[in-house]
Design an enzyme around this catalytic site. Structure first.
Site: not given
Length: 646
Positions: A183, A261, A313, A409
């Protein structure tokens, strides 16, 4: 087309050396403390503890996000790049200890993931839509390649080859294998790196499989969703079918627009460009070019930020670029730089380097505080602190940088990019050396077997001058290609050994100087730079009637600390002449820009909320600082775009 070995590029730049030193001396040690949950008042990471539990060194429950291992991988990768440029025995010992811990957590069959070791050991490869297994694997593969290149040590590389072999045994078009993909894209570009490091073509084929399989019917994510007992990982997605475009799982070569995304998208586009280059795939190259145009001509902020909404996002639609509810995740701009660099390797065009430079000088370094210990995840172009706290639609926007994040991240991604900066300055083929970024450095290349040392001295971003010194061991003929930045404010002046170069041709935005180079040759560039008021395309509704201030690669912004509160009351004429001055500041000597403008006067309103429109403004001097420095003086308003009085 190749990138010089990072160990052969020494950054000597007056501007960038400070950031590299900050990352080496502060950011990497600070992030190591964060990964070990030793930063006071910061969200815990759990990352190192998860590995200790998975390795059987302590007992406990898994903590953090399902992809928490990737923070350790990115920290290792940043440490590797730092070691390549600046050997540090203590850092190397720490990194070796992390590698010992990581490999101790690896399964006998090569599998590695602390979430599925500690929390759900019986559910490996059962939720590829949500659980990031291949994403985490990709980051650890990248770390392994980087550490081997920097130190020559193979322990992590060998472990990741075993992991990649395991993945290859699970996924593929063959009978009995999973015809699936992750994903969150990342494994695809990592496998290309592993292929280049090892020469094992299985890894290249596997990367291509993951790209080619994406978007095919029957769709893997929908099949996974329909399996008995399957459940989405995220609470907000329970019971919902996957939205394929969010994952870029609807199409690959057929894509016309950047959707979904933003980080996943640009990581995938970078891998597509890698595969187009390695495999000579014209359809992938054409798709990359279309998607590049979609992003940079219709869906990118002036700062180099991408991703217009915090809902997913994600990209939204053409020209939808709100400034105050923007997402513009740091990782997304880093991924855009990865994509730009790979497009340069496919075909050198100055436009790719322009975007790479814009994102580097604004979003990337702007996401880190001057102290190296606080970070932005979201990079807005307009901030009203009270709205950030009280408006549900703006809670994701922070008026000050944070010490750490539960989903962290971005900080280690920033660290690995800054420590590998030497990879983005040059590319070379067998007859041309391309200078993409004018960052002071020394590098070593070779043409026709003749070693050549090249040095850049640069005054950017404050002044538009650079000098390149060429020192071959023996006279050798090659082409030096010098990028003409898109921000040029006039005709550049190029001098070779003190004489003006008048007959050089231009290719794709690069001036080409071809000659027999000799030791002591020098090229001087004067790149006219001016402070300019910029306007957006008329379809960008958020910026209608507004202007932004840009000088060279830097976008500027207006802060409450300099201009008082209620920045929305400020206006300026595009005809106003910006006054640029180098000034000493808490962040060193920088170019500060001032211009004469106006401020709406609230006094006539009294306690009324509305009144009949009439002119009520007073002249003020506006002060702008580089966007990358905003938010370093405490909480306050900030705006990149202000109203135009023209």
């Amino acid at each position: 087309m190749q990138t010089p070995d990072l160990r052969r590029v020494k950054i000597t730049d007056g501007f960038w050396s400070a950031f590299i030193r900050l990352v080496r001396e502060t950011v990497i040690p600070y992030q190591w403390e964060a990964l070990n949950d030793r930063v006071p008042d910061a969200e815990p990471s759990h990352a190192i503890r998860n590995f200790r539990i998975a390795a059987g060194l302590e007992e406990g429950e898994y903590g953090g996000m399902v992809f928490q291992d990737s923070d350790v991988a990115k920290w290792l990768e940043a440490a590797a790049y730092s070691l390549a440029a600046h050997p540090d025995p203590e850092l190397e010992r720490t990194a070796d200890g992390v590698i010992d811990l990581v490999t101790a957590a690896q399964w006998e069959d090569g599998y590695l993931n602390t979430y599925f070791t500690v929390k759900e050991p019986g559910r490996r490869w059962t939720n590829l839509t949500d659980c990031h297994e291949l994403y985490v694997a990709g980051h650890m593969i990248e770390a392994a390649v980087a550490y081997w290149e920097a130190t020559g040590k193979r322990k992590l590389l060998d472990a990741m080859c075993r992991f990649a072999d395991h993945i290859d045994s699970v996924f593929g078009p063959e009978e009995g294998k999973l015809r699936g993909y992750d994903g969150h894209q990342e494994i695809e570009l990592a496998l290309v790196k592993l292929y280049r490091a090892t020469g094992n073509e299985r890894y290249l084929r596997l990367s291509r499989f993951f790209i080619d399989e994406r978007g095919r019917e029957p769709n893997f994510f929908l099949q996974e969703f329909g399996r008995p007992g399957y459940e989405r990982h995220w609470e907000s997605e329970k019971g919902k079918k996957p939205h394929l475009a969010y994952f870029q799982a609807h199409a690959v070569r057929e894509q016309e627009d950047a959707v979904g995304h933003a980080v996943r998208a640009v990581y995938m586009y970078a891998a597509m460009a890698d595969l187009a280059r390695e495999c000579g795939d014209a359809s992938l190259k054409a798709a990359c070019e279309r998607l590049w145009r979609s992003i940079t001509r219709r869906r990118m902020y002036i700062t180099g930020g991408i991703g217009s909404t915090h809902h997913g996002e994600a990209f939204t639609f053409d020209y939808d670029l709100p400034n105050d509810t923007v997402y513009a995740e740091t990782c997304a701009s880093i991924g855009l730089i990865f994509f730009a660099h790979r497009m340069l390797l496919l075909e050198p065009q100055a436009a790719y380097a322009d975007v790479m430079e814009r994102a580097l000088y604004n979003v990337v370094i702007g996401s880190m505080a001057a102290d190296g210990r606080h970070f932005f995840y979201v990079n807005p172009l307009e901030v009203w602190p009270e709205a950030c706290r009280k408006s549900p639609g703006k809670h994701h926007v922070k008026p000050v940088r944070q010490p750490w994040f539960g989903c962290a991240c971005c900080p280690p991604n920033l660290a690995r990019l800054i420590t590998s900066l030497g990879r983005y300055i040059w590319t070379a083929d067998d007859r041309t050396l391309y200078a993409h970024l004018y960052i002071g450095n020394e590098t070593a290349v070779a043409f026709g077997g003749t070693p050549v040392r090249v040095r850049i001295e640069s005054a950017l971003p404050w002044e538009g001058t650079a000098c390149l010194a060429v020192s071959p061991e023996a006279p050798v003929r090659f082409r030096l290609a010098l990028r003409l930045p898109g921000w040029l404010a006039g005709k550049p002046r190029i001098r070779l050994n003190g004489e003006d170069v008048r007959d050089a041709r231009t290719e794709h935005g690069y001036v080409i100087i071809e000659r027999q180079w000799r030791d002591g040759d020098a090229v001087e560039l004067t790149l006219p730079m001016e402070a300019a008021w910029m306007e957006a395309h008329p379809a960008v509704r958020a910026d209608r009637g507004k202007v932004a201030l840009v000088r060279g690669p830097l976008v500027y912004c207006f802060e409450e600390a300099d201009n008082g509160p209620l920045l929305a009351a400020l206006s300026v004429s595009p005809e106003a002449e910006p006054d640029v001055r180098m000034e000493d500041t808490p962040w060193g000597r920088i170019a500060v820009i001032r211009a004469e403008g106006w401020r709406d006067d609230p006094e006539p309103f009294g306690d009324a909320l509305y009144r009949k429109a009439k002119a009520a403004k007073r002249p003020v001097t506006l002060t702008a600082i580089p966007y990358f420095l905003w938010g370093n003086r405490g909480e306050g308003e900030m705006a990149v775009w202000i109203r135009s009085a023209g």
